[in-house]
Design an enzyme around this catalytic site. Structure first.
Site, PDB file in Angstrom:
ATOM      1  CG  HIS A 154      -0.238  -0.018   2.532  1.00 25.96           C
ATOM      2  ND1 HIS A 154       0.253  -1.161   3.085  1.00 25.96           N
ATOM      3  CD2 HIS A 154       0.073   0.977   3.393  1.00 25.96           C
ATOM      4  CE1 HIS A 154       0.822  -0.890   4.237  1.00 25.96           C
ATOM      5  NE2 HIS A 154       0.743   0.408   4.456  1.00 25.96           N
ATOM      6  CG  ASN A 155       0.016   4.366   1.373  1.00 24.58           C
ATOM      7  OD1 ASN A 155      -1.084   4.404   0.843  1.00 24.58           O
ATOM      8  ND2 ASN A 155       0.171   4.432   2.684  1.00 24.58           N
TER       9      ASN A 155
END
Length: 355
Positions: free
Chosen positions: A261-262
């Site tokens: 994620h990210n």
């Protein structure tokens, strides 16, 4: 594309010089020893000369300057760069998956979804509410497109691809079977400071034996993928927590690559099989990561960096740096360390007086 092409047409498409009978039709590409009379033998290195003579090919792609008549050929195409020639040769004989035009009767398309002109949607596909599918997109069987997802033009999604809610994908993206884009990020937290946080702060000293329950942090950020990206089989890309996970234009992800994620992956990167990138790490443009390399979370890997196979990146990597080993060090340093490690048994033997 067609499975049959003449020598002259193929040479024109490749931008390469040919000699001999340009009207000779070719049905497929083959290795020299296996090539039949209608096949194009791929013999771009002199070491294939003997096997080319043993085969039945009438046409071949040869190294630049080869004496093509000595191999009993009727025609030859000359390739100064073998692997570059393979791009055009394989494309000429690759018809892609057999997906019928239009929407298969068994597909489930939400009434609010938009399907572009010329799209081909295969059996048992599902397209969610308000999703937008670009023109000429091809979807093989069992592809799922989540609600509010946006798929650009001319994409190819092989069987079993899963595209999550709100994912945005650019033009000409190819996803191999089983790719999953937009799964939840692996984000959890404890009420009080966890033993993992303590280990980080103390480098493992006096970590509390008692653990705590993990509380889930929801993923709201989605995934944004650029143009001309390729996703290998069983690639997994987690959506961001608040901001999107991003994959830049032209980047290629091999089979079983995991993007946390990210994470931000730049343009024209090459991430080989089983690479893993932990959450919030930022990778620059033109980065290459070899098979089973990994990067810890919240790091920066500069543009043009090369990360060798099996390397564990635990700290930031400057622009243009070649790294190898665990933990990652410069490639030259790693080689010196490896040489020193191999000398250790002899050195210890000398110290102990056994040698």
């Amino acid at each position: 594309m067609s499975h049959s092409i003449t020598v002259a047409d193929l040479a024109t498409r490749l931008g390469l010089r040919f000699a001999g009978d340009g009207t000779l039709p070719l049905s497929r590409a083959a290795e020299p020893a296996d090539a039949g009379p209608s096949d194009l033998a791929l013999a771009m290195n002199p070491k294939f000369g003997d096997t080319l003579r043993a085969g039945q090919a009438k046409a071949a792609v040869l190294w630049d300057g080869a004496d093509w008549t000595s191999f009993g050929l009727d025609a030859a195409i000359f390739a100064p760069r073998a692997r570059l020639a393979m791009v055009g040769v394989t494309a000429a004989f690759d018809s892609g998956p057999d997906i019928a035009p239009g929407v298969h009767p068994s597909a489930v398309i939400d009434p609010t979804a938009e399907i572009g002109d010329g799209a081909a949607i295969g059996p048992l596909c599902v397209v969610g509410a308000r999703a937008k599918i670009g023109a000429r997109v091809r979807m093989a069987a069992h592809v799922t497109i989540g609600a509010d997802a946006v798929i650009g033009e001319d994409g190819l999604f092989h069987s079993g691809v899963r595209i999550g809610k709100g994912v945005v994908i650019g033009d000409r993206v190819i996803a191999q079977p089983g790719a999953v884009v937009g799964s939840d990020g692996f984000s959890f937290v404890t009420t009080e400071k966890s033993h993992v946080e303590e280990a980080r702060e103390t480098l493992g000293a006096d970590v509390a034996a008692e653990g705590q329950a993990w509380l889930r942090i929801a993923s709201l950020g989605g995934v944004v993928i650029g143009e001309d990206v390729e996703l290998g089989a069983n690639v997994t890309i987690d959506q961001g927590t608040i901001r999107p996970t991003r994959i830049g234009d032209g980047t290629k992800l091999d089979n079983q690559v995991q993007i946390g994620h990210n994470v931000v992956v730049g343009r024209h990167c090459l991430l080989c099989g089983q690479v893993g990138v932990a959450g919030s790490t930022v990778i620059g443009d033109f980065v290459v990561m070899g098979g089973q390399a990994g990067a810890a979370d919240n790091l920066s890997i500069g543009s043009g960096a090369i990360i060798g196979a099996g390397t564990g990146v635990l700290s930031n990597v400057p622009k243009g740096r070649a790294m190898m080993g665990y933990p990652a060090v410069t490639m030259q340093t790693h080689v010196e360390m490896y040489k020193a490690l191999r000398r250790l048994p002899r050195l210890l033997g000398r110290l102990s007086g056994k040698e």
